[in-house]
Design an enzyme around this catalytic site. Structure first.
Site, short mmCIF file in Angstrom:
data_model
loop_
_atom_site.label_atom_id
_atom_site.label_comp_id
_atom_site.label_asym_id
_atom_site.label_seq_id
_atom_site.Cartn_x
_atom_site.Cartn_y
_atom_site.Cartn_z
CD GLN A 85 27.48 42.61 38.78
OE1 GLN A 85 26.40 42.04 38.88
NE2 GLN A 85 27.60 43.78 38.18
CG HIS A 86 34.33 40.59 33.76
ND1 HIS A 86 35.38 39.74 33.47
CD2 HIS A 86 33.89 41.07 32.57
CE1 HIS A 86 35.58 39.72 32.17
NE2 HIS A 86 34.69 40.51 31.59
CE LYS A 87 34.39 35.43 29.97
NZ LYS A 87 33.96 34.48 28.93
CB VAL A 88 38.27 39.08 35.24
CG1 VAL A 88 37.75 40.03 36.32
CG2 VAL A 88 39.80 39.09 35.22
#
Length: 213
Positions: A85-88
């Protein structure tokens, strides 16, 4: 005895606190943006104000909205269906050279625009999730989490927000909609303010529904 003077509108240019951050926004006259407010791609109607530490993105607000401190309009979604879910995964450029922003995911977020009607009060710490429409004259209670559309003149509270009641009976609400006082010229609104302060709603409507008012 001197005749009472008509109220004189002040300078109409928006007032923006120097700590506020705005990008890609359109502000109508008499808007006020408070301390450390962050707005991204937001249209703000005339006389609407944001109190301190509020945020909004991909949203349109009508006229005469009151946005309390620490609110969040369009709390953006994360890609929960991906491995992370991380913006990475959608803003990898912040961590890696030669990797760009995920344009498709950005467009997905932009498509879930939030629309706020006229004369809406959004209470302290309230959150409005993507894609929600809030009708004219609605009230969003403090710390409410609005997950679905809100009817005009409804008072909402809780997490998720639920309707407590309506501000006015249907007939009164319909008359306010027809009056559309928020679209009046600033001078006429100024003349109406003493009646807004002193008159019961039905008396106010009877007086100001008269085309000669």
């Amino acid at each position: 005895m001197d005749e009472p003077q008509n109220p004189e509108p002040r300078e109409p240019q928006p007032r923006i606190h120097p700590t506020a951050e705005l990008k890609g926004c359109r502000l109508e006259p008499y808007v006020a943006i408070g301390e450390r407010v962050v707005l991204r791609e937001v249209t703000v109607g005339a006389f609407t104000y944001f109190e301190r530490h509020s945020e909004a993105i991909y949203a349109t607000l009508g006229k005469f909205c009151s946005v309390a401190a620490n609110t969040r309009i369009n709390a953006l979604e994360h890609p929960v269906e991906r491995i992370t879910q991380h913006k990475v995964s959608y803003r990898p450029n912040e961590y890696f050279r030669y990797l760009g922003v995920d344009a498709a995911f950005r467009e997905r977020r932009q498509a879930r625009h939030v629309t706020i009607g006229h004369d809406v009060w959004i209470g302290h710490g309230a959150v409005i999730v993507p894609g929600v429409n809030v009708g004219n004259g609605a009230v969003i209670g403090a710390n409410a989490v609005v997950t679905r559309d809100v009817e005009p003149y409804a008072i909402m509270a809780g997490s998720p927000a639920r309707r407590l009641r309506y501000r006015f009976a249907p007939g009164i609400a319909a008359r306010i909609e027809r009056l559309a006082w928020w679209d009046w010229p600033a001078g006429k609104i100024g003349r109406a303010v003493p009646d807004m302060q002193a008159m019961p709603i039905e008396d106010f409507l009877r007086r100001w529904e008269d085309p000669q008012s």
